[in-house]
Design an enzyme around this catalytic site. Structure first.
Site, short mmCIF file in Angstrom:
data_model
loop_
_atom_site.label_atom_id
_atom_site.label_comp_id
_atom_site.label_asym_id
_atom_site.label_seq_id
_atom_site.Cartn_x
_atom_site.Cartn_y
_atom_site.Cartn_z
N VAL A 57 12.34 0.70 18.10
CA VAL A 57 13.31 1.26 19.05
C VAL A 57 14.72 0.96 18.56
O VAL A 57 15.14 -0.19 18.49
CB VAL A 57 13.13 0.67 20.47
CG1 VAL A 57 14.06 1.38 21.45
CG2 VAL A 57 11.70 0.79 20.92
N GLY A 109 16.27 1.08 15.60
CA GLY A 109 16.50 0.46 14.29
C GLY A 109 16.99 -0.97 14.35
O GLY A 109 16.29 -1.87 14.82
N LYS A 145 10.43 6.26 22.13
CA LYS A 145 11.21 5.03 22.34
C LYS A 145 11.37 4.76 23.85
O LYS A 145 11.31 3.61 24.29
CB LYS A 145 12.57 5.17 21.66
CG LYS A 145 12.43 5.20 20.12
CD LYS A 145 13.68 5.71 19.43
CE LYS A 145 13.51 5.73 17.92
NZ LYS A 145 14.59 6.44 17.21
N ALA A 178 0.84 -1.21 0.00
CA ALA A 178 0.00 0.00 0.00
C ALA A 178 0.87 1.26 0.00
O ALA A 178 1.83 1.35 0.77
CB ALA A 178 -0.91 0.00 1.23
N GLU A 190 15.58 15.15 8.81
CA GLU A 190 14.51 15.35 7.85
C GLU A 190 14.26 16.84 7.63
O GLU A 190 14.70 17.68 8.43
CB GLU A 190 13.24 14.68 8.39
CG GLU A 190 13.41 13.18 8.47
CD GLU A 190 12.13 12.47 8.84
OE1 GLU A 190 11.05 13.02 8.58
OE2 GLU A 190 12.24 11.37 9.39
N GLU A 198 10.20 -4.66 17.03
CA GLU A 198 11.64 -4.49 17.29
C GLU A 198 12.20 -3.24 16.60
O GLU A 198 13.04 -2.54 17.16
CB GLU A 198 12.38 -5.75 16.78
CG GLU A 198 13.86 -5.75 17.04
CD GLU A 198 14.22 -5.76 18.52
OE1 GLU A 198 13.98 -6.77 19.18
OE2 GLU A 198 14.72 -4.73 19.01
#
Ligand code: NAP
Ligand code: HSE
Length: 452
Positions: free
Chosen positions: A146, A148, A219, A59, A204, A143
């Site tokens: 938090v 990566g 996190k 999607a 970003e 998993e």
């Protein structure tokens, strides 16, 4: 001992294995890498799981965009609602609260297990997701939410399930670590370091969630919930970002043999009548000799202190498409194995329901930077205020400001004070006094000192 060869009589051919239908929500930085790994490692994953994973749809918002060879155009759909109802396993890597939340609830209601990297959603509304997973006897795994690639959720939730975790302390946001590291190594201001981080793709275009500490707080809430068997929501986490950290703070930390890091701290605090917990995120001065001080660029590192295990340290890439996809695939294999076996993985554990300590009641060591009038008695006045609230000074550094540099104003000075551990409420009261007195011209910074 010889290993079974895929395709030998001992190991069934992958095409003979049952099929699990997989829906992927999102084909961006992480989703693209998830699809690459699913296609490149399909055969091996099938053998590890005992079933083939068949991606039945991906999607996206805009199915007209070309997304490269690992995201086949015929799988793209803009109808995520229909897709999640047809899947055995849903991988959510679209981000945001809605429609991700409704899609995951609907997926679980239709019997799908869910793997998500969405820490914002888990921290804000994990409760309804956990309840849906319980109600429909499916798995909810996260998993990748938090730090990566770093395995943290599974160690806290499963490997240390027999121990008592006392404290989790770490750097769980790569963007802010990159910015603070750049400020430390180049002397740059926050604004310049952020601009460089954006140019290089570490931050970003809208860096708010990272630099204001919200990502690290999400996190922390997930880690605290798992570590202390208590529901800790995002709103329970005290959160300060790094936007107020100045080049002067970094230099002052250096003079003290320290460096500034954005820390997520969740801990169990033993008190006279029982125990409470704390969850907080703030920039703090840590000794340059502390292992977290050498965590550079966008890396993450986390310490876990457990009663029986002692100290454990986890280090690695906390973000990025491939590292995050690695964590997602680990969850996918676990959830898929559970489906093949006919069971479910670990559930939410919240039996302890420990109370959170308000920040005011915590004790920390502080670094306070003030601009003050340079005249007799000023230091004594400041020391008197602090001692009046039971705060003991550890070090003082003073630099006179040249009146020429100060527009010809009367003589003034910068003073940097570090304190021994004191109640947050006492520091707040002292700062209120400083704000009201004419001898303190400005309160420039207040940072905590950790890691001693
Ligand atoms: P991203 O690059 O912005 O990709 C998001 C994807 O989701 C895009 O393909 C987008 O479609 C799709 N999408 C967004 N809203 C949608 C909607 N309403 N309906 C259908 N599709 C929609 O994001 P990302 O960096 O991969 O991050 C995804 C998730 O992983 C987030 O929860 C993030 O917090 C988490 N995460 C990311 C990292 C990382 O390093 N990036 C690390 C850890 C966790 P279009 O392509 O058509 O716009
Ligand atoms: N924005 C996060 C970071 C990555 O900078 O660490 C996703 O969790």
């Amino acid at each position: 001992m010889s290993q079974p060869v895929p395709g030998s009589p001992v190991t069934p051919l992958a095409e003979d294995l049952p099929v699990l239908r997989v829906a992927v929500l999102g084909a961006g930085t992480v989703g693209g890498e998830v699809l690459r790994l699913l296609s490149q490692q399909g055969e091996e994953l099938a053998h590890r799981i005992g079933a083939r994973l068949e991606v039945i749809g991906v999607a996206v918002r805009d199915r007209g965009r070309d997304r490269g060879q690992h995201v086949p155009a015929h799988l793209l759909t803009e109808d995520a609602s229909q897709l999640v109802r047809e899947a055995d396993l849903v991988i959510e890597v679209m981000g945001g609260i809605e429609p991700a939340r409704s899609l995951l609830l609907d997926a679980m209601a239709h019997g799908a297990s869910v793997v998500t990297a969405n820490k914002a959603l888990l921290a804000q509304d994990g409760v309804s997701l956990y309840e849906a997973a319980d109600d429909h006897r499916v798995d909810l795994s996260f998993e990748a939410a938090v730090a990566g690639a770093i395995p943290l959720v599974r160690p806290v939730r499963e490997s240390l399930a027999g121990d008592r975790i006392q404290r989790v302390l770490g750097i769980v946001n790569g963007t802010t670590n990159y910015i603070l590291d750049a400020m430390t190594s180049t002397g740059a201001s926050f604004e310049d370091a952020l601009a460089t981080a954006q140019e290089l793709g570490y931050a970003e275009a809208d860096p708010t969630a990272d630099v204001e500490g919200h990502d690290a707080a999400a996190k922390a809430s997930i880690l605290a919930s798992l570590a202390f068997h208590t529901r800790v929501r995002l709103s329970d986490v005290h959160c300060e970002g790094i936007t107020e950290v100045t080049a002067q703070d970094i230099a002052a930390a250096g003079r003290m043999g320290r460096t500034i890091k954005l820390l997520s701290i969740v801990e169990r605090i033993q008190e006279e009548y029982g125990e409470r917990i704390s969850a907080r995120v703030y920039p703090a001065l840590i000794p340059e000799t502390h292992p977290l001080a050498s965590v550079s660029e966008a890396y993450n590192a986390v310490f876990i202190e457990a009663e029986a295990a002692g100290s454990l340290m986890f280090y690695g890439q906390g973000a990025g498409g491939a590292p995050t996809a690695s964590a997602i695939l680990g969850d996918v294999v676990s959830a898929a194995r559970a489906r093949v076996r006919g069971g479910v993985g670990p559930r939410e554990s919240r039996y302890a329901e420990l109370e959170l300590i308000p920040l005011d009641e915590l004790r920390s060591a502080f670094y306070v930077s003030l601009t003050v009038q340079d005249r007799p008695g000023v230091l004594a006045e400041i020391a008197g205020t602090l001692s009046g609230y039971g705060i003991s000074i550890s070090t003082i550094h003073q630099e006179l400001i040249d009146p020429q540099d100060d527009g010809g104003e009367p003589a003034s000075a910068h003073i940097g004070i570090s304190t021994h551990r004191a109640l947050e409420s006492s520091m707040t009261a002292s700062l209120d006094v400083f704000s009201a007195t004419s001898t303190v011209l400005s309160i420039d910074s207040v940072l905590r000192i950790e890691g001693d």
